[in-house]
Scaffold this active site. Structure first.
Site, PDB file in Angstrom:
ATOM      1  CE  LYS A  32      -0.518   0.301   5.003  1.00 38.44           C
ATOM      2  NZ  LYS A  32      -1.424   0.513   6.128  1.00 38.44           N
ATOM      3  CB  THR A  33       4.005   2.266   1.770  1.00 38.82           C
ATOM      4  OG1 THR A  33       3.482   1.950   3.058  1.00 38.82           O
ATOM      5  CG2 THR A  33       4.845   3.531   1.877  1.00 38.82           C
ATOM      6  CG  ASP A 229      -1.696   4.115   5.549  1.00 37.27           C
ATOM      7  OD1 ASP A 229      -2.469   3.225   5.151  1.00 37.27           O
ATOM      8  OD2 ASP A 229      -0.512   3.909   5.843  1.00 37.27           O
ATOM      9  CD  GLU A 230      -2.639   1.095   8.853  1.00 37.86           C
ATOM     10  OE1 GLU A 230      -3.688   0.437   8.866  1.00 37.86           O
ATOM     11  OE2 GLU A 230      -1.513   0.588   8.736  1.00 37.86           O
ATOM     12  CD  GLN A 260      -3.203  -5.300   8.291  1.00 34.83           C
ATOM     13  OE1 GLN A 260      -2.127  -5.116   8.857  1.00 34.83           O
ATOM     14  NE2 GLN A 260      -3.364  -5.098   6.993  1.00 34.83           N
ATOM     15  NE  ARG A 593       2.004  -7.514  11.112  1.00 31.99           N
ATOM     16  CZ  ARG A 593       1.595  -6.730  10.115  1.00 31.99           C
ATOM     17  NH1 ARG A 593       2.332  -5.688   9.775  1.00 31.99           N
ATOM     18  NH2 ARG A 593       0.482  -6.983   9.454  1.00 31.99           N
TER      19      ARG A 593
END
Length: 669
Positions: A32-33, A229-230, A260, A593
């Site tokens: 996504k970044t 974001d998020e 998430q 992770r």
């Protein structure tokens, strides 16, 4: 277009979107970044002025990474370089956290709020100190009502967009009435010291925009293209802020993943993500499902785990990294055995060539770190515990408090910390008189000491207006006597002096800004630093942290520990309105992770609050297909069958006189 060639089809679709609302559902490790950074470059190449682009993230670390990624792409693109000259920040996209963005706006518009430009920002420690003072004023016993809990209640209400008067009007029971009384005094103390707490930064910005439409219009015109974001982690007040920004042009892109969403306990509302398509009926939706991080084995387990949740966007992560090592499963006899196993495996993998910093040990609760640290120390495995923030160290807070007290003379919290550091003969009696406005009643010698201290603060304030932040840190160290005092101390003091000097090195990152802008920005980022800001990625050590702190990070090898019923998933919150699916999302975050190898561990018995209890393995373990698991060492005693596990535990402990605690599944020695 080189940057688009690096993207997969859905990423490219998101990056090429320009006008109108865009919803990007981005799975863990789905790039996504990179996608957002490429979209920013594409906007600029499509004619958007760089400083009309706003990208909002949740942590300083994420903001820095996003900005570095964007500037790196811009530097590679010759057509964009002309619009981005070194040092001209206004020509760059504005990349920031929610809180830092609000600080920027409030400092620019401080007159509209009746605040000085250098208003103070209270961190949690400052706020708790003021809550204690407020409790004392309204005669509330801190032994009966924990100050941190009262602060959390106030914070939750502010995050939900509920003000003091609204909360007080609805207070019927004793606790809400008590909170109302403390809140009222707390607000007075903040106002008296020209200070805002974390939540006030958001609340005051939203209030400003609603009360002053001309100011809102100014920022709407400045930030015409917004990326958040998020988005699943936004609370009510953050949601309102984004809507206000996007109201005029509707060019808003939100990126998130319901799977998430792990911060419901602090007010995050994942339904904001679900609501986006209702808020913007013509929104385009793009799903990012290709994972670039983890092996197929890890993703298969992750998909199986999260599929049990019902409140989510339906998606399934996939990867081109076929196969992968099985997931290690270890059942320790007790927490020490579990910790020693993890330390041994870490030791072996480091010997085989794995970098220590690419190992992470994740736990559900902070108390679990103690036994893990002991095991790592005995095994000689280097480690770093995430959570002890650099800026929370005494010597750093002393320097920061000097600067805050100098720039904002009404900040009594900062003044109280440093007025007698190093010792000047100005003790508690002096502070009490100063707080009461009775300075004239103090002895003449004491008044002279206070006057000398104020002259020192004035020198610091003047220096801050004309010098670089790194030079200011050195000036404070020398002028205040902090440096001299630390030099005279023992080994511990010398280590603290090294930390203070490291602070000056860190401050260099703000030196390129004009001094009048640099110092407030530095102070704001310090106040708003998070656990991840303490993570030294270059430090040669395995990382120990809570799962919450690991959000957004990734490692080659991950140990998820304490997978026991009652601990993970956690059952001890005592909250009737808790989202039961959040614990499963938290486990999903932990699993995703890992890049190459994942270990799941638990202890058959654990000492908790002074009592040893016997535990069943977490239900989450049973959600993973058995063929994906590899029982490690003694873990073959654990069968992936709940009925058999219960029989084994009963056979082991019941004969020793254990009592059944909950009627099923849990036995206490």
């Amino acid at each position: 277009m080189f940057y688009l060639d690096e993207l997969n089809d859905p990423q490219r679709e998101a990056a090429k979107h320009k006008d109108g609302p865009l919803l990007v559902i981005a799975g863990a490790g789905a790039g996504k970044t990179r996608t957002v950074a490429c979209r920013v470059l594409h906007l600029i190449k499509s004619g958007v002025v760089p400083n009309q682009i706003l990208a909002i993230t949740f942590t300083n670390k994420a903001a820095r990474e996003m900005k570095e990624r964007i500037l790196s792409l811009l530097a590679k693109d010759s057509k964009a370089e002309g619009g981005l000259k070194q040092g001209q920040n206004r020509a760059e996209p504005f990349v920031s956290t929610f809180h830092a963005l609000c600080v920027h706006i409030l400092r620019n518009e401080h007159h509209a709020l009746g605040l000085p430009k250098f208003f103070s920002i209270f961190d949690r420690d400052d706020s708790i100190s003021k809550i204690k003072s407020a409790m004392k004023r309204v005669d509330v016993d801190p032994k009966r009502f924990e100050p941190g809990k009262i602060l959390s209640t106030i914070s939750r209400q502010k995050g939900n967009g509920v003000g003091l008067e609204e909360y007080r009007a609805s207070a019927r029971d004793y606790y809400p009435k008590t909170v109302s009384a403390v809140w009222a005094e707390y607000a007075k103390l903040l106002k008296k010291e020209n200070a805002l707490d974390f939540d006030d930064l958001l609340v005051q910005t939203v209030t400003l925009f609603k009360q002053r439409p001309e100011i809102l219009a100014k920022y709407q015109d400045r930030f015409r293209y917004i990326s958040v974001d998020e988005y699943q982690d936004t609370n009510v007040i953050q949601y309102e802020l984004v809507k206000l920004f996007a109201e005029k042009y509707k060019n808003v892109c939100v990126v998130g993943d319901m799977d998430q969403s792990i911060y419901g306990w602090r007010g995050a509302d994942y339904t904001n993500l679900l609501r986006f398509e209702k808020d913007y009926p013509n929104a385009k939706t793009v799903l990012l499902e290709e994972n670039y991080r983890s092996t197929e084995t890890i993703l298969t387990a992750a998909n199986r785990i999260i599929a049990k949740n019902t409140r989510r966007f339906d998606k399934k992560l996939f990867t081109k990294k076929k196969g992968g090592a099985k997931i290690g499963l270890y059942a320790g006899m007790e927490e020490g055995d579990e910790a020693r196993f993890i330390a041994r495996r870490a030791q072996e993998m480091i010997a085989e060539g794995t970098k220590p910093e690419q190992l992470a040990v994740l736990y559900r609760a902070n108390f679990q770190s103690r036994v893990l640290e002991e095991a790592f120390l005995r095994a000689g495995v280097p480690y770093q515990v995430l959570g002890t923030r650099f800026f929370e160290r005494k010597e750093i807070k002393d320097i920061v408090s000097y600067i805050k007290a100098a720039l904002n003379p009404t900040d009594f919290e900062a003044l109280k910390r440093v007025i007698n550091t190093p010792p000047r003969g100005l003790g508690q009696v002096t502070l009490t008189k100063l707080a009461a406005g009775a300075e004239e009643t103090l002895p003449a010698t004491t008044r002279e000491k206070i006057a000398k201290f104020r002259r020192l603060l004035s020198e610091i304030a003047n220096f801050a207006q004309s010098h670089k932040p790194s030079e200011l840190i050195k000036f404070v160290l020398e002028k205040t006597g902090l440096e001299e005092g630390l030099k005279k101390g023992g080994e511990d003091s010398l280590e603290r002096l090294e930390n203070a000097r490291e602070f000056a090195s860190l401050a260099v990152r703000y030196d390129h800004l004009p001094p009048a802008e640099a110092v407030p920005i530095m102070l704001a980022e310090i106040a708003l630093s998070s656990e991840q800001d303490s993570l030294n990625e270059n430090k040669n050590g395995a990382k120990l942290m809570t799962v919450h702190a690991a959000k957004g990070l990734e490692f080659d090898v991950v140990f998820v520990t304490g997978l026991e019923e009652g601990l993970f998933p956690h059952r001890g919150f005592g909250e009737t309105d808790r989202d039961e699916e959040e614990e499963r999302r938290l486990f999903y975050v932990a699993v995703t992770r890992a890049r190459q190898k994942l270990y799941l561990t638990y202890a058959q018995s654990r000492l908790v609050f002074g009592s040893r209890q016997v535990n069943l393995p977490s239900e989450f373990i049973f959600d993973i297909d058995e063929e994906l698991l590899d029982a490690d060492t003694d873990a073959d005693k654990t069968q992936i069958n709940a009925d058999q596990v219960q029989k084994k535990f009963k056979a082991k402990w019941w004969d020793e006189g254990a009592e059944e605690s909950d009627g099923y599944e849990r036995f206490i020695l």
